[in-house]
Scaffold this motif. Sequence first.
Motif, PDB file in Angstrom:
ATOM      1  N   GLN A   1      -0.530 -58.687  96.447  1.00  0.00           N
ATOM      2  CA  GLN A   1      -0.808 -57.564  95.199  1.00  0.00           C
ATOM      3  C   GLN A   1      -1.851 -57.410  94.544  1.00  0.00           C
ATOM      4  O   GLN A   1      -2.771 -59.311  94.328  1.00  0.00           O
ATOM      5  CB  GLN A   1       0.411 -56.593  94.343  1.00  0.00           C
ATOM      6  CG  GLN A   1       1.295 -56.842  95.279  1.00  0.00           C
ATOM      7  CD  GLN A   1       1.258 -55.108  95.768  1.00  0.00           C
ATOM      8  OE1 GLN A   1       0.550 -54.048  95.581  1.00  0.00           O
ATOM      9  NE2 GLN A   1       1.574 -55.082  97.546  1.00  0.00           N
TER      10      GLN A   1
ATOM     11  N   TRP B   1     -10.280 -47.585  92.958  1.00  0.00           N
ATOM     12  CA  TRP B   1      -9.310 -48.311  93.730  1.00  0.00           C
ATOM     13  C   TRP B   1      -7.838 -48.317  92.841  1.00  0.00           C
ATOM     14  O   TRP B   1      -6.613 -48.373  93.653  1.00  0.00           O
ATOM     15  CB  TRP B   1     -10.006 -49.420  94.676  1.00  0.00           C
ATOM     16  CG  TRP B   1     -10.955 -49.159  95.857  1.00  0.00           C
ATOM     17  CD1 TRP B   1     -12.037 -49.265  95.733  1.00  0.00           C
ATOM     18  CD2 TRP B   1     -10.338 -47.926  96.172  1.00  0.00           C
ATOM     19  NE1 TRP B   1     -12.951 -48.853  96.441  1.00  0.00           N
ATOM     20  CE2 TRP B   1     -11.683 -48.563  97.357  1.00  0.00           C
ATOM     21  CE3 TRP B   1      -8.985 -47.676  96.910  1.00  0.00           C
ATOM     22  CZ2 TRP B   1     -11.022 -47.511  98.303  1.00  0.00           C
ATOM     23  CZ3 TRP B   1      -8.909 -47.313  98.084  1.00  0.00           C
ATOM     24  CH2 TRP B   1     -10.798 -46.996  99.079  1.00  0.00           C
ATOM     25  N   ASN B   2      -7.908 -48.988  91.795  1.00  0.00           N
ATOM     26  CA  ASN B   2      -6.968 -49.150  90.565  1.00  0.00           C
ATOM     27  C   ASN B   2      -6.355 -47.783  90.917  1.00  0.00           C
ATOM     28  O   ASN B   2      -4.762 -48.110  90.645  1.00  0.00           O
ATOM     29  CB  ASN B   2      -7.265 -49.506  89.363  1.00  0.00           C
ATOM     30  CG  ASN B   2      -6.953 -50.251  89.103  1.00  0.00           C
ATOM     31  OD1 ASN B   2      -5.967 -51.275  88.947  1.00  0.00           O
ATOM     32  ND2 ASN B   2      -5.952 -49.802  87.586  1.00  0.00           N
TER      33      ASN B   2
ATOM     34  N   SER C   1      -4.279 -47.317  94.107  1.00  0.00           N
ATOM     35  CA  SER C   1      -3.685 -47.751  94.884  1.00  0.00           C
ATOM     36  C   SER C   1      -2.465 -47.937  93.403  1.00  0.00           C
ATOM     37  O   SER C   1      -1.310 -47.936  93.897  1.00  0.00           O
ATOM     38  CB  SER C   1      -3.825 -49.877  93.856  1.00  0.00           C
ATOM     39  OG  SER C   1      -4.921 -49.950  94.791  1.00  0.00           O
TER      40      SER C   1
ATOM     41  N   TYR D   1       1.317 -46.822  94.740  1.00  0.00           N
ATOM     42  CA  TYR D   1       2.781 -47.052  94.425  1.00  0.00           C
ATOM     43  C   TYR D   1       3.650 -45.931  93.820  1.00  0.00           C
ATOM     44  O   TYR D   1       4.581 -46.326  94.214  1.00  0.00           O
ATOM     45  CB  TYR D   1       2.044 -48.280  93.150  1.00  0.00           C
ATOM     46  CG  TYR D   1       3.724 -48.848  92.896  1.00  0.00           C
ATOM     47  CD1 TYR D   1       3.787 -50.478  93.798  1.00  0.00           C
ATOM     48  CD2 TYR D   1       4.353 -48.315  91.940  1.00  0.00           C
ATOM     49  CE1 TYR D   1       4.889 -50.952  93.677  1.00  0.00           C
ATOM     50  CE2 TYR D   1       5.461 -49.536  91.301  1.00  0.00           C
ATOM     51  CZ  TYR D   1       6.233 -50.547  92.146  1.00  0.00           C
ATOM     52  OH  TYR D   1       7.192 -50.857  91.310  1.00  0.00           O
TER      53      TYR D   1
END
Length: 136
Positions: free
Chosen positions: A86, A107-108, A111, A115
Amino acid sequence: MRLSNRPRYAISAMMNLALAKQPSSVTLGDIAQLDNISVSYLEQIFASLRHHGLVEGVRGPGGGYHLARAAEEITIAEIIAAVDKQPGKLNPLAIANNSVSEAERLWNDFSARLYDFLNQITLADLTRRWPHLRQC
């Protein structure tokens, strides 16, 4: 978007365990033959799954692996996080100081949302959706 091979094989192997006739254990050889991958590669994957408390191993005759918890309690996000490297989370101080690029923030956020989505899907959900999959 496509998952890399390691999480894909891990999810497939976990589905094999979930679909197995309980209470028997499933050998890595059986899974390797079914998924057409090497036992040594599966050993690496199962070491990570075992380390994260998702599977338990049984030694000796009749040994193999089984789920450590009920399939209803194991999420796809857990499986992926156990076997996939990860990326590190962004440092909150760096975010506050605006030293993180907009692309990194995007992108954070992506993600985190992915998740969250995968954390709502359990192994039992997948086995109910695809009960016809080949089993060990």
